[in-house]
Design a protein around this motif. Structure first.
Motif, short mmCIF file in Angstrom:
data_model
loop_
_atom_site.label_atom_id
_atom_site.label_comp_id
_atom_site.label_asym_id
_atom_site.label_seq_id
_atom_site.Cartn_x
_atom_site.Cartn_y
_atom_site.Cartn_z
N SER A 14 3.32 16.36 17.21
CA SER A 14 4.79 16.47 17.27
C SER A 14 5.20 16.92 18.67
N ASP A 15 6.52 16.97 18.90
CA ASP A 15 7.04 17.41 20.21
C ASP A 15 7.11 18.94 20.20
N PHE A 16 6.11 19.59 20.79
CA PHE A 16 6.03 21.06 20.75
C PHE A 16 7.22 21.72 21.44
N ALA A 17 7.91 20.95 22.29
CA ALA A 17 9.09 21.54 22.96
C ALA A 17 10.27 21.65 22.00
N HIS A 18 10.18 20.95 20.88
CA HIS A 18 11.25 20.99 19.86
C HIS A 18 10.63 21.14 18.47
N LEU A 19 9.73 22.10 18.34
CA LEU A 19 8.93 22.20 17.12
C LEU A 19 9.77 22.48 15.88
N ALA A 25 12.84 18.11 10.40
CA ALA A 25 13.06 16.66 10.20
C ALA A 25 12.16 16.12 9.09
N VAL A 26 10.90 16.51 9.09
CA VAL A 26 9.98 15.99 8.06
C VAL A 26 10.25 16.66 6.71
N TYR A 33 3.91 19.36 2.54
CA TYR A 33 3.19 20.44 3.25
C TYR A 33 3.50 20.31 4.74
N ILE A 34 3.43 21.45 5.45
CA ILE A 34 3.28 21.40 6.91
C ILE A 34 1.82 21.73 7.19
N LYS A 56 5.59 31.80 13.53
CA LYS A 56 6.95 31.40 13.90
C LYS A 56 7.49 30.30 12.98
N ILE A 57 6.60 29.38 12.61
CA ILE A 57 7.04 28.19 11.88
C ILE A 57 7.09 28.41 10.36
N SER A 58 6.17 29.20 9.84
CA SER A 58 6.06 29.31 8.37
C SER A 58 7.36 29.76 7.70
N PRO A 59 8.17 30.66 8.31
CA PRO A 59 9.39 31.09 7.60
C PRO A 59 10.60 30.16 7.76
N ILE A 60 10.49 29.10 8.58
CA ILE A 60 11.72 28.31 8.84
C ILE A 60 11.81 27.05 7.99
#
Ligand code: DX5
Ligand code: ZN
Length: 222
Positions: A14-19, A25-26, A33-34, A56-60
Motif C-alpha cells: 500500500s501507499d505508506f505515505a497515506h496508510l 479504503a479496503v 482482515y488487515i 497506530k493502525i489497529s485502533p483506526i
C-alpha cells in the motif's frame, strides 16, 4: 459445502505515505482482515515495518488485525505485537524448533490472541498436521516470503486441499489462509481447493481497489 471465504488486505504494497486512507479504503470495500507483513531482513531478505505501525493502525479500523511474523525468534516479539493490538499472531514453522511450537501456541492463547502457523512453499503440509487441532489459523505461503507482487505457486493448491481434508476429517477449528500472488483467478482456485482466508496485497493496492475487490468477491462466490 459453501464456505464464506474472507479477504485479508495486506498493506505491504500500500501507499505508506497515506496508510490510514489505504486501510479505511479496503475496510469500506468489504475486507475482513488487515494483514501486516512483518519482515526482519534476517528470516527473509527484506525489512518491512514493526509493532509501532500495528499500534497506530489497529485502533483506526474495525477489521481483524492479522499479524504475519516473517522474522527469526518470533517469540521474542509476541508481547510487543499483542500490546500493539494483534488479534492473530502467525509465526513461521521454519523459524522455531518443532518442540517449541505447542508451547508457543499455548502462550499466545494465554494472552488472549489467536495463534497462527505459516509454512513456506518448501515445507510439506504433513509437517504441521499434528498442530491443526490446537491452531486457530494455518497460513500456506504461495510465494517465497519476503516480497509482494510475486506470482502464485500452483503447488499451494494441493497443500490447501490436503490440509482442508485433514481439518474436515478431524473436525478441527483451524482456518486455512493463503498468502502470495492472489488475484481473481488464483482466488477462485484457492476457494475451490478449500481455503478460508485470502491474503491480497498488490492485486488490491496496485489496481483500482473497488474493481479489484469486486472481482475477488465474484471469484470466491463458489
Ligand atoms: C510475502 C508477503 C506477500 C503479501 C501479499 O512475504 O506475505 O505475500 O502478503 O503480496 P501479494 O498479494 O502482492 O502477492
Ligand atoms: Zn503475509
Amino acid at each position: 459445502m459453501k464456505r464464506n471465504v474472507l479477504i485479508a488486505a495486506s498493506i505491504l504494497d500500500s501507499d505508506f505515505a497515506h496508510l490510514e486512507d489505504e486501510v479505511k479504503a479496503v475496510e469500506k470495500l468489504g475486507a475482513d482482515y488487515i494483514h501486516y507483513d512483518i519482515m526482519d531482513g534476517h528470516f527473509v531478505n527484506n525489512i518491512s515495518f514493526g509493532s509501532p505501525v500495528v499500534k497506530k493502525i489497529s485502533p483506526i479500523h474495525s477489521l481483524v488485525n492479522d499479524v504475519h511474523l516473517m522474522i527469526s525468534e518470533p517469540e521474542k516479539y509476541f508481547d510487543k505485537f499483542i500490546e500493539a493490538g494483534a488479534d492473530i499472531i502467525t509465526f513461521h514453522y521454519e523459524a522455531v524448533k518443532e518442540e517449541e511450537i505447542n508451547s508457543l501456541i499455548d502462550y499466545l492463547h494465554s494472552k488472549g490472541v489467536k495463534a497462527g502457523l505459516s509454512i513456506k512453499p518448501a515445507t510439506p503440509a504433513e509437517k504441521i498436521f499434528k498442530y491443526l487441532d490446537k491452531l486457530d489459523l494455518l497460513l500456506v505461503m504461495s510465494v517465497e516470503p519476503g516480497f509482494g507482487g510475486q506470482s502464485f505457486m500452483e503447488s499451494a493448491l494441493a497443500k490447501i486441499s490436503a490440509i482442508r481434508k485433514y481439518i474436515d476429517e478431524n473436525a478441527a477449528k483451524c482456518v486455512i489462509e493463503v498468502d502470495g500472488g492472489i488475484n481473481e483467478k488464483t482466488a477462485r482456485d484457492c476457494a475451490l481447493a478449500g481455503v478460508d482466508v485470502l491474503v491480497v496485497g498488490s492485486f488490491l493496492y496496485k489496481n483500482d481497489k473497488a474493481k479489484a475487490m469486486a472481482s475477488l468477491k465474484e471469484a470466491i462466490n463458489v
